[in-house]
Design a protein around this motif. Structure first.
Motif, PDB file in Angstrom:
ATOM      1  N   VAL A 180       0.855  -1.186   0.000  1.00 53.71           N
ATOM      2  CA  VAL A 180       0.000   0.000   0.000  1.00 53.71           C
ATOM      3  C   VAL A 180       0.889   1.233   0.000  1.00 53.71           C
ATOM      4  N   ARG A 181       0.714   2.069  -1.014  1.00 55.46           N
ATOM      5  CA  ARG A 181       1.461   3.328  -1.095  1.00 55.46           C
ATOM      6  C   ARG A 181       0.552   4.476  -0.667  1.00 55.46           C
ATOM      7  N   PHE A 182       1.115   5.416   0.081  1.00 54.87           N
ATOM      8  CA  PHE A 182       0.330   6.583   0.465  1.00 54.87           C
ATOM      9  C   PHE A 182       1.162   7.846   0.323  1.00 54.87           C
ATOM     10  N   VAL A 183       0.478   8.943   0.017  1.00 59.89           N
ATOM     11  CA  VAL A 183       1.086  10.263  -0.051  1.00 59.89           C
ATOM     12  C   VAL A 183       0.197  11.193   0.763  1.00 59.89           C
ATOM     13  N   ARG A 184       0.764  11.781   1.807  1.00 63.87           N
ATOM     14  CA  ARG A 184      -0.038  12.615   2.694  1.00 63.87           C
ATOM     15  C   ARG A 184      -0.596  13.817   1.935  1.00 63.87           C
ATOM     16  N   ARG A 185      -1.806  14.176   2.282  1.00 64.51           N
ATOM     17  CA  ARG A 185      -2.438  15.334   1.651  1.00 64.51           C
ATOM     18  C   ARG A 185      -1.686  16.605   2.013  1.00 64.51           C
ATOM     19  N   ALA A 186      -1.514  17.482   1.023  1.00 61.98           N
ATOM     20  CA  ALA A 186      -0.836  18.750   1.277  1.00 61.98           C
ATOM     21  C   ALA A 186      -1.648  19.635   2.209  1.00 61.98           C
ATOM     22  N   GLU A 187      -2.967  19.529   2.105  1.00 60.93           N
ATOM     23  CA  GLU A 187      -3.882  20.268   2.970  1.00 60.93           C
ATOM     24  C   GLU A 187      -4.877  19.299   3.585  1.00 60.93           C
ATOM     25  N   PRO A 188      -5.359  19.565   4.802  1.00 59.61           N
ATOM     26  CA  PRO A 188      -6.368  18.688   5.396  1.00 59.61           C
ATOM     27  C   PRO A 188      -7.622  18.598   4.524  1.00 59.61           C
ATOM     28  N   VAL A 189      -8.343  17.506   4.670  1.00 64.43           N
ATOM     29  CA  VAL A 189      -9.596  17.337   3.936  1.00 64.43           C
ATOM     30  C   VAL A 189     -10.539  18.500   4.213  1.00 64.43           C
ATOM     31  N   ALA A 190     -10.610  18.906   5.464  1.00 67.76           N
ATOM     32  CA  ALA A 190     -11.490  20.011   5.863  1.00 67.76           C
ATOM     33  C   ALA A 190     -11.078  20.485   7.244  1.00 67.76           C
ATOM     34  N   ASP A 191     -11.502  21.660   7.596  1.00 71.12           N
ATOM     35  CA  ASP A 191     -11.221  22.214   8.917  1.00 71.12           C
ATOM     36  C   ASP A 191     -12.293  21.731   9.893  1.00 71.12           C
ATOM     37  N   VAL A 192     -12.206  20.450  10.214  1.00 70.30           N
ATOM     38  CA  VAL A 192     -13.147  19.846  11.152  1.00 70.30           C
ATOM     39  C   VAL A 192     -12.357  19.016  12.157  1.00 70.30           C
ATOM     40  N   ASP A 193     -12.986  18.712  13.272  1.00 73.10           N
ATOM     41  CA  ASP A 193     -12.335  17.916  14.304  1.00 73.10           C
ATOM     42  C   ASP A 193     -12.223  16.467  13.834  1.00 73.10           C
ATOM     43  N   ARG A 194     -10.994  15.969  13.795  1.00 69.89           N
ATOM     44  CA  ARG A 194     -10.773  14.604  13.314  1.00 69.89           C
ATOM     45  C   ARG A 194     -11.487  13.576  14.184  1.00 69.89           C
ATOM     46  N   ALA A 195     -11.451  13.761  15.491  1.00 71.84           N
ATOM     47  CA  ALA A 195     -12.100  12.805  16.386  1.00 71.84           C
ATOM     48  C   ALA A 195     -13.606  12.759  16.147  1.00 71.84           C
ATOM     49  N   LEU A 196     -14.203  13.919  15.894  1.00 66.20           N
ATOM     50  CA  LEU A 196     -15.641  13.959  15.625  1.00 66.20           C
ATOM     51  C   LEU A 196     -15.958  13.248  14.321  1.00 66.20           C
ATOM     52  N   LEU A 197     -15.139  13.491  13.306  1.00 63.45           N
ATOM     53  CA  LEU A 197     -15.346  12.825  12.021  1.00 63.45           C
ATOM     54  C   LEU A 197     -15.153  11.319  12.148  1.00 63.45           C
ATOM     55  N   PHE A 198     -14.094  10.898  12.835  1.00 62.60           N
ATOM     56  CA  PHE A 198     -13.854   9.464  12.989  1.00 62.60           C
ATOM     57  C   PHE A 198     -14.976   8.798  13.781  1.00 62.60           C
ATOM     58  N   GLY A 199     -15.554   9.523  14.742  1.00 64.27           N
ATOM     59  CA  GLY A 199     -16.694   8.983  15.475  1.00 64.27           C
ATOM     60  C   GLY A 199     -17.879   8.745  14.561  1.00 64.27           C
ATOM     61  N   ALA A 200     -18.109   9.657  13.629  1.00 64.78           N
ATOM     62  CA  ALA A 200     -19.193   9.482  12.659  1.00 64.78           C
ATOM     63  C   ALA A 200     -18.910   8.300  11.739  1.00 64.78           C
ATOM     64  N   VAL A 201     -17.666   8.141  11.339  1.00 67.74           N
ATOM     65  CA  VAL A 201     -17.295   7.019  10.474  1.00 67.74           C
ATOM     66  C   VAL A 201     -17.520   5.690  11.191  1.00 67.74           C
ATOM     67  N   ASP A 202     -17.073   5.601  12.443  1.00 65.25           N
ATOM     68  CA  ASP A 202     -17.273   4.369  13.215  1.00 65.25           C
ATOM     69  C   ASP A 202     -18.757   4.024  13.311  1.00 65.25           C
ATOM     70  N   ALA A 203     -19.570   5.033  13.595  1.00 66.69           N
ATOM     71  CA  ALA A 203     -21.009   4.802  13.741  1.00 66.69           C
ATOM     72  C   ALA A 203     -21.645   4.395  12.417  1.00 66.69           C
ATOM     73  N   ALA A 204     -21.230   5.034  11.341  1.00 66.46           N
ATOM     74  CA  ALA A 204     -21.837   4.778  10.034  1.00 66.46           C
ATOM     75  C   ALA A 204     -21.597   3.358   9.550  1.00 66.46           C
ATOM     76  N   PHE A 205     -20.465   2.769   9.941  1.00 66.80           N
ATOM     77  CA  PHE A 205     -20.134   1.423   9.460  1.00 66.80           C
ATOM     78  C   PHE A 205     -20.391   0.340  10.508  1.00 66.80           C
ATOM     79  N   ALA A 206     -20.913   0.714  11.664  1.00 70.18           N
ATOM     80  CA  ALA A 206     -21.142  -0.272  12.721  1.00 70.18           C
ATOM     81  C   ALA A 206     -22.125  -1.337  12.274  1.00 70.18           C
ATOM     82  N   GLN A 207     -23.148  -0.929  11.538  1.00 71.79           N
ATOM     83  CA  GLN A 207     -24.117  -1.865  10.969  1.00 71.79           C
ATOM     84  C   GLN A 207     -24.369  -1.425   9.537  1.00 71.79           C
ATOM     85  N   ARG A 208     -23.734  -2.113   8.617  1.00 67.87           N
ATOM     86  CA  ARG A 208     -23.672  -1.634   7.237  1.00 67.87           C
ATOM     87  C   ARG A 208     -25.035  -1.541   6.556  1.00 67.87           C
TER      88      ARG A 208
END
Length: 300
Positions: free
Chosen positions: A212-240
């Motif tokens: 797996v190759r990765f290149v870090r983004r030059a700029e963040p995806v958005a000016d939002v709290d990463r923990a809040l976004l990751f919490g939404a991601v965890d919830a969204a995929f908990a029951q597909r």
């Protein structure tokens, strides 16, 4: 003799099956499933990994789980410095001696830390790249932790279980797209760079590996709290099979609140998480923050 006919210098020696097994025997080491140890015994595979990592000569590379040093030697041939994080004390103690034997002029370019990569918080040098044969059982959390903790890592190449490689590089709407896909995409552009067969390892795993190759983004995806976004991601995929309105109910406080947040974010409340890219999740997190959601991240 013209410049075009000058032969290239011979490749420096790398560790093959005989050297790996002899070294392990002297140390009394047997690879353990607990630590996810599968040692690469094929020099050509090491050369392939190093070439695919696209390292610059002045770079400082972070290597996780160097084991007996197969990849470490190849990285020292390509980069300025290598910081190796090894959890197994005998392996961490042996690695400098292996480098001194096979790369005597480059031993001072290796730094070894005997630590758990999931818990490492500081490094003696600032890494610019991550190149590693990651233990299968902790590959995703290690990768996400290091990307979060060390923003100086601009790019890298990791070898993981092939199924995990497919998940990390998956696009929205595909069968394997999920939490690792979105979280990795928060940090970097991620692509699959190839497949590695089972027989280049000792012991041979039951499944193939993926690069797996990765290149870090030059700029963040958005000016939002990463923990809040990751919490939404965890919830969204908990029951597909659940709609986003239902799956984000706990994260938002209620199904009604989730519906309002999704409408504000321009996302269909009847949609499912596996259809959304990281940018859509960023809009949801921003709308959630505006609505007073303070849910934290779960699982990395």
């Amino acid at each position: 003799m013209t410049a075009s006919t000058v032969p290239e210098p011979p490749a420096l020696p790398l560790l093959g099956p005989a050297e790996i097994r002899a070294l392990a025997g002297r140390l009394g080491i047997r690879p353990t499933k607990t630590l996810g140890q599968n040692f690469v015994i094929d020099p050509n595979t090491i050369r392939r990994i190093v070439a695919a990592a696209r390292l610059g000569e002045a770079e400082t590379v972070l290597e996780v789980g160097p084991g007996l040093g197969s990849l470490t030697l190849g990285l020292l041939d390509a980069a300025e410095q290598v910081v190796a994080v090894e959890i197994d004390p005998p392996l961490a103690a042996q690695l400098p001696h292996t480098v001194e034997r096979y790369r005597p002029g480059r031993a001072d370019r290796l730094t070894v830390l005997q630590e758990d990569a999931l818990r490492v918080q500081e490094l003696p040098l600032e890494p610019t790249a991550l190149v590693a044969n990651l233990p299968y059982n902790v590959a995703v959390p290690v990768l996400l932790h290091l990307l979060a903790r060390f923003p100086s890592i601009r790019h890298g190449l990791v070898m993981v279980q092939e199924e995990v490689a497919d998940r990390l590089a998956a696009a929205p709407g595909t069968k394997v797209y999920g939490v690792p896909s979105v979280k990795a995409a928060w940090y970097a552009e991620v692509t699959k760079a190839g497949t590695i067969g089972k027989n280049v390892f000792w012991p041979a795993p039951q499944i193939a590996s993926g690069l797996v190759r990765f290149v870090r983004r030059a700029e963040p995806v958005a000016d939002v709290d990463r923990a809040l976004l990751f919490g939404a991601v965890d919830a969204a995929f908990a029951q597909r099979r659940k709609t986003l309105r239902a799956s984000l109910a706990g994260w938002a406080g209620s199904a009604a609140a989730a519906g309002e947040i999704l409408a504000t974010a321009g996302v269909d409340p009847g949609e499912r998480g596996e259809k959304l890219d990281v940018h859509a999740f960023a809009r949801i997190a921003r709308a959630g923050a505006d609505a007073g959601v303070t849910a934290g991240v779960r699982g990395g």
